[in-house]
Design an enzyme around this catalytic site. Structure first.
Site, PDB file in Angstrom:
ATOM      1  N   GLY A  10      35.931 -36.884 -12.275  1.00 43.35           N
ATOM      2  CA  GLY A  10      36.607 -36.101 -12.407  1.00 43.35           C
ATOM      3  C   GLY A  10      37.186 -35.718 -11.476  1.00 43.35           C
ATOM      4  N   MET A  11      38.726 -34.200 -10.944  1.00 44.90           N
ATOM      5  CA  MET A  11      38.624 -34.510  -9.685  1.00 44.90           C
ATOM      6  C   MET A  11      38.196 -33.521  -8.828  1.00 44.90           C
ATOM      7  SD  MET A  11      42.653 -31.824  -8.940  1.00 44.90           S
ATOM      8  CE  MET A  11      41.789 -31.068  -9.219  1.00 44.90           C
ATOM      9  N   LEU A  12      36.932 -32.447  -9.050  1.00 43.91           N
ATOM     10  CA  LEU A  12      35.619 -31.949  -8.809  1.00 43.91           C
ATOM     11  C   LEU A  12      34.677 -32.842  -8.654  1.00 43.91           C
ATOM     12  CD1 LEU A  12      34.776 -29.857  -7.201  1.00 43.91           C
ATOM     13  CD2 LEU A  12      34.249 -28.880  -9.292  1.00 43.91           C
ATOM     14  N   ASP A  36      28.325 -37.967 -23.850  1.00 44.04           N
ATOM     15  CA  ASP A  36      29.532 -37.158 -23.571  1.00 44.04           C
ATOM     16  C   ASP A  36      28.313 -36.188 -24.784  1.00 44.04           C
ATOM     17  OD1 ASP A  36      31.095 -35.499 -25.759  1.00 44.04           O
ATOM     18  OD2 ASP A  36      30.790 -36.705 -27.234  1.00 44.04           O
ATOM     19  N   ALA A  58      35.018 -31.030 -18.746  1.00 43.51           N
ATOM     20  CA  ALA A  58      35.801 -30.092 -19.261  1.00 43.51           C
ATOM     21  C   ALA A  58      37.414 -30.416 -19.779  1.00 43.51           C
ATOM     22  CB  ALA A  58      36.315 -28.774 -18.189  1.00 43.51           C
ATOM     23  N   THR A  60      40.649 -29.874 -19.625  1.00 45.10           N
ATOM     24  CA  THR A  60      41.198 -29.139 -19.056  1.00 45.10           C
ATOM     25  C   THR A  60      43.305 -29.040 -19.165  1.00 45.10           C
ATOM     26  OG1 THR A  60      41.360 -31.378 -17.222  1.00 45.10           O
ATOM     27  CG2 THR A  60      39.442 -29.176 -16.599  1.00 45.10           C
ATOM     28  N   TYR A 123      43.106 -22.457 -24.072  1.00 43.41           N
ATOM     29  CA  TYR A 123      42.149 -22.889 -22.678  1.00 43.41           C
ATOM     30  C   TYR A 123      40.948 -21.734 -21.883  1.00 43.41           C
ATOM     31  CZ  TYR A 123      41.172 -24.836 -17.901  1.00 43.41           C
ATOM     32  OH  TYR A 123      40.100 -25.020 -16.681  1.00 43.41           O
TER      33      TYR A 123
END
Ligand SMILES: NC(=O)c1ccc[n+]([C@@H]2O[C@H](COP(=O)([O-])OP(=O)(O)OC[C@H]3O[C@@H](n4cnc5c(N)ncnc54)[C@H](OP(=O)(O)O)[C@@H]3O)[C@@H](O)[C@H]2O)c1
Length: 281
Positions: A10-12, A36, A58, A60, A123
């Site tokens: 992911g991005m982070l 998973d 997450a 998101t 969320y």
């Protein structure tokens, strides 16, 4: 130290992998399909041993969560429960990332780390449940709430605004949502510094210092890419009807970091100036 990062694609996750490696630690990055986090057997098989498990996986998609709260709950609450139990079993410290969306978003003073949570949407509810799941299942954890994240390896607000400015003469951006734009590189650095400082278990806030609104952030983005900030018009959130409610006020206090002598992330505008060449290279 041996780190395992879940949600590493992911991005982070991308920037955390890089920062942990640069810090001289061993690191294994895992993401779907090799792990998973909603499946205890998958977690047990994928993580045999670790000193630190950093969960940056997450669900998101804030708007889609309104219709898929059950799926979001599995990833954002059941997953952290499974990871917390597994971390406890193998003697690892768990870092878990949470969000400003656990708060009501109507205050006018920075939210304290121990402030009352009151999520407004699906969320936020699922992320709040994830925090509780971590606290209930292990004693050795760092919950780090972040907000307004942008990074090179994901869909980000600055990239969207830059692209829009190339096809539109004027931009309309909201002034009534206030927060702290935060670079994934800075958050990754903070997470490593927290672990290296052996920070006490608890809840911390990992956002830039200071505050702005989306209009102010967009003006700075324009300025740093050589466009006239005056092309950015003011509007309000009411002009953008979206399935999930957005907090009007997302500023997070950094007192818990200051109390343990760990320096918070710097001012949002300075950090954007540092990030811009990396984001748009
Ligand atoms: N982005 C923001 O502005 C923001 C703001 C506040 C807090 N946060 C929090 O910051 C953290 C990092 O966010 P991000 O923007 O880096 O997220 P992201 O780019 O969406 O990355 C999340 C990663 O988790 C993976 N994942 C999803 N379900 C999984 C599962 N069951 N098992 C294993 N991996 C799974 C995703 O894979 P797929 O892509 O294949 O689904 C994705 O690679 C999250 O905890 C998020 O809630 C983000």
């Amino acid at each position: 130290m041996r780190w395992v990062i879940t949600g590493a694609s992911g991005m982070l996750g991308h920037d955390l992998m890089e920062r942990v490696q640069r810090g001289g630690h061993e690191v294994i990055g895992l993401d779907l399909p090799e792990i998973d986090i909603t499946d205890a057997a998958s977690v047990a098989a994928a993580i045999e041993s670790a000193d630190v498990i950093a969960n940056v996986a997450a669900y998101t998609a804030v708007d889609a969560a309104e219709e898929n709260e059950n799926v979001a709950f599995m990833v954002n609450a059941v997953g952290p429960q499974i990871l917390a139990r597994h971390a406890k079993k193998i003697g690892a410290r768990l870092i878990h990332i949470s969000t400003d969306y656990v708060f009501g978003g109507e205050d006018s003073e920075p939210y304290a780390e121990d402030g009352v949570i009151a999520p407004k949407g699906a969320y936020g509810r699922t992320k709040a449940a994830g925090e509780w799941a971590v606290r209930a299942n292990t004693d050795d954890y760092l919950i780090v709430r972040t907000a307004w994240l942008y990074g090179k390896n994901g869909k980000s607000f600055p990239a969207t605004m830059k692209a829009l400015s190339e096809t539109h003469e004027r931009l309309s951006v909201v002034t009534d949502e206030v927060g702290q734009p935060t670079w994934t590189v800075d958050l990754a650095d903070l997470l490593v510094r927290l672990v290296e400082a052996n920070a006490p278990s608890g809840t911390y806030h990992g956002t830039s210092s200071g505050q702005t609104n989306w209009w102010g952030f967009t003006r700075l983005i324009m300025e740093t890419i050589g466009k006239d900030p005056a092309i950015v018009d003011e509007t309000t959130a009411a002009a953008f009807q979206r399935p999930a409610p957005r907090p009007h006020y997302s500023v997070l206090s950094h007192k818990a970091l200051e109390d343990i002598g760990v320096e918070p992330i710097g001012a949002w505008d300075d950090r954007w100036r540092a990030a811009k060449p990396v984001m748009f290279d």
